[in-house]
Motif scaffolding. Structure first.
Motif, short mmCIF file in Angstrom:
data_model
loop_
_atom_site.label_atom_id
_atom_site.label_comp_id
_atom_site.label_asym_id
_atom_site.label_seq_id
_atom_site.Cartn_x
_atom_site.Cartn_y
_atom_site.Cartn_z
N TRP A 158 0.86 -1.11 0.26
CA TRP A 158 0.00 0.14 0.13
C TRP A 158 0.77 1.12 -0.02
O TRP A 158 1.71 1.48 0.56
CB TRP A 158 -0.69 -0.05 1.27
CG TRP A 158 -2.18 -0.99 0.96
CD1 TRP A 158 -2.23 -2.21 1.75
CD2 TRP A 158 -3.45 -0.76 0.54
NE1 TRP A 158 -3.42 -2.68 1.50
CE2 TRP A 158 -4.25 -1.88 0.61
CE3 TRP A 158 -3.65 0.41 -0.27
CZ2 TRP A 158 -5.51 -1.91 0.22
CZ3 TRP A 158 -4.98 0.37 -0.86
CH2 TRP A 158 -5.86 -0.94 -0.76
N GLY A 159 0.50 2.23 -0.71
CA GLY A 159 0.98 3.62 -1.02
C GLY A 159 -0.02 4.62 -0.71
O GLY A 159 -1.25 4.58 -0.51
N ARG A 215 -3.33 4.03 -1.94
CA ARG A 215 -3.53 3.17 -3.24
C ARG A 215 -2.69 2.15 -3.16
O ARG A 215 -1.78 1.93 -2.54
CB ARG A 215 -2.80 4.44 -4.35
CG ARG A 215 -1.45 4.58 -4.21
CD ARG A 215 -0.62 5.33 -5.22
NE ARG A 215 0.52 5.87 -5.11
CZ ARG A 215 1.68 5.11 -5.21
NH1 ARG A 215 1.56 3.68 -5.85
NH2 ARG A 215 2.72 5.32 -4.93
N ARG A 216 -3.08 1.19 -4.04
CA ARG A 216 -2.42 -0.08 -4.13
C ARG A 216 -1.17 -0.14 -4.98
O ARG A 216 -1.19 0.65 -6.12
CB ARG A 216 -3.51 -1.07 -4.98
CG ARG A 216 -4.17 -2.19 -4.03
CD ARG A 216 -3.31 -2.95 -3.05
NE ARG A 216 -3.85 -3.75 -2.48
CZ ARG A 216 -3.42 -4.57 -1.22
NH1 ARG A 216 -2.14 -4.66 -1.15
NH2 ARG A 216 -4.10 -5.33 -0.65
N ARG A 217 -0.21 -0.37 -4.46
CA ARG A 217 1.25 -0.38 -5.39
C ARG A 217 1.36 -1.46 -6.14
O ARG A 217 0.64 -2.56 -6.12
CB ARG A 217 2.42 -0.42 -4.27
CG ARG A 217 2.42 0.80 -3.32
CD ARG A 217 3.37 0.85 -2.35
NE ARG A 217 4.70 0.49 -2.87
CZ ARG A 217 5.31 1.59 -3.38
NH1 ARG A 217 5.13 2.96 -3.33
NH2 ARG A 217 6.70 1.25 -3.86
N ASP A 262 4.18 -3.18 -6.30
CA ASP A 262 5.04 -4.20 -5.50
C ASP A 262 4.44 -4.44 -4.14
O ASP A 262 3.27 -4.20 -4.00
CB ASP A 262 6.50 -3.30 -5.47
CG ASP A 262 6.58 -2.10 -4.71
OD1 ASP A 262 5.81 -1.77 -4.01
OD2 ASP A 262 7.24 -1.12 -5.01
N HIS A 288 5.18 4.63 2.28
CA HIS A 288 4.09 5.30 2.23
C HIS A 288 4.46 6.69 3.09
O HIS A 288 5.52 6.37 4.09
CB HIS A 288 2.89 4.67 2.97
CG HIS A 288 3.04 4.28 4.39
ND1 HIS A 288 3.57 2.93 4.29
CD2 HIS A 288 3.22 4.80 5.47
CE1 HIS A 288 3.73 2.61 5.67
NE2 HIS A 288 3.72 3.67 6.33
N GLU A 315 10.90 6.95 -0.21
CA GLU A 315 9.93 7.31 -1.19
C GLU A 315 9.06 8.39 -0.53
O GLU A 315 8.00 8.27 -0.14
CB GLU A 315 8.95 6.13 -1.59
CG GLU A 315 8.00 6.50 -2.93
CD GLU A 315 7.28 5.40 -3.41
OE1 GLU A 315 6.18 5.52 -3.79
OE2 GLU A 315 7.95 4.23 -3.47
#
Length: 389
Positions: free
Chosen positions: A63-64, A75-77, A79, A85, A172
């Motif tokens: 998840w991100g 949002r779904r990543r 990976d 996140h 990130e």
């Protein structure tokens, strides 16, 4: 357990290792076996929030988040990253300095005798898993405020002293992050028991782990790990460096303390006042805002009363209420007080800035007010220079 009295001290017994994803399960298990209540990020109510972890399965694998001023969405990543996140709506302050704490109770019996009982701090041994560099700096700032002065807060001290901190270096940053401007990340420098750097590349998904305390070394010794290889170390260092080069926001490269001090009558304060709702969201989500007030409550009989301490905000009209009225009666004065204190006069009180560049105040402002934009605008007005972007 990190030394709250000397968080800057270097730990000379550091041990390193490479952990795979399954080792996170062992990490949570070992911490729980040591009597810790493990708190970490998890997905709930369409957000990544902090909560108690039963196992590493509760972490936000894959998840991100998408962030902007006044906007937040998970949002779904593509990976399986666990810690890719940005900061969510909560900070670790919620556990170290809870929003509401009962201080005492009072009961009157049938004979009119009054008994007052002081509320003792709960004996909780926390392990915080996933503390980012900005939040680690925020904890150190809170340590200075809450237990570093002449009048330490015993409730904060009881929660903080035994807390085990598993930090995570950021690889990130989000669109509202500016920790580099505040010298608060994305690399983790001190004040942790263990620190993880997540690596995803052709060689697989793994974590470079370093210990930062004796207990951290002992915990790492109980985890399945392998020797650090050059590929993992290089990838970890590169990922953190690239994160530092891709911050979503920045502060003007000037003395922010002087910028606030010398521009108290700038026209820009009127501009931001027209947009500010004085809701106090920024102070609630800020990881270093610490102000509180007290409230007394009683039952309908009047035989039972309680005193509670709860978070307060400098945006509250009653925050500066005196017998003649509030000291800061205008929205302009209240917003200016928050920003000038956070990145200006905090230095005078506590010897550092009060901002760590996490960006929460930007994301969770309902009108999208961005303190980095305001700082750039104040600098532009003072110098006549053109603001970036």
């Amino acid at each position: 357990m990190t030394d709250t009295g000397n968080a800057e001290a270097a730990f000379d017994g550091q041990v390193e290792g490479v952990l795979d994803r399954d080792a996170l399960h062992a990490l949570v298990r070992v911490l729980k076996q040591r009597g810790r209540t493990v708190i970490g990020p998890t997905v709930r109510d369409r957000a990544i929030v902090l909560g108690e972890l039963d196992s590493a399965d509760d972490l936000p694998h894959g998840w991100g988040v998408e962030l902007e001023a006044g906007q937040y969405r998970i949002r779904r990543r593509v990976d399986t990253a666990v810690f890719a996140h940005s900061a969510g709506p909560q900070s670790w302050k919620s556990y170290l300095h809870p929003q509401r704490v009962r201080q005492w109770t009072a009961d009157r019996d049938a004979d009119g005798e009054l008994t007052v009982r002081e509320e003792k701090p709960q004996n909780v041994s926390y392990a915080f898993l996933g503390v980012r560099a900005c939040d680690l700096r925020a904890i150190r700032i809170l340590d200075r405020v809450m237990i570093g002065g002449r009048f330490p807060d015993p409730a904060y001290g009881s929660r903080r002293t035994d807390a085990f901190l598993v930090a995570v270096e950021c690889t990130e940053p989000g669109a509202t992050c500016f920790c580099v401007s505040m010298d608060a990340g994305p690399a983790v420098d001190a004040g942790y028991d263990l620190v993880l750097t997540e690596v995803l590349d052709e060689a697989g998904h793994r974590f470079l782990c370093r210990s930062g305390s004796e207990e951290g070394t002992a915990v790492l010794a109980e985890l399945p790990r392998r020797t650090v290889d050059d590929t993992t170390r290089t990838s970890a260092v590169d990922a953190v460096r690239e994160a530092a080069e891709h911050m979503g926001r920045s502060m003007p490269p000037v003395d922010l303390r002087a910028l606030m001090r010398d521009n108290l009558e700038a026209d820009r304060w009127d501009d931001v006042t027209a947009r500010c709702l004085n809701c106090g969201n920024c102070t609630m989500v800020c990881p270093t805002c610490f102000c509180t007030t007290t409230e007394d409550v009683t039952d309908l009989t009047g035989d039972h009363a309680e005193r509670w301490r709860r978070w307060d905000s400098c945006y509250d009209l009653d925050f500066t209420l005196l017998h003649g009225g509030p000291v800061r009666a205008s929205k302009r004065s209240r917003y200016r007080q928050w920003l000038t204190h956070k990145i200006g006069t905090w230095h005078d009180q506590f010897g550092s800035t009060g901002c760590v560049g996490c960006g929460r105040c930007i994301v969770w402002c309902p009108t999208g007010i961005d303190l980095t934009e305001e700082a750039h605008a104040l600098h532009q007005e003072a110098t006549g220079e053109r603001a970036p972007g």
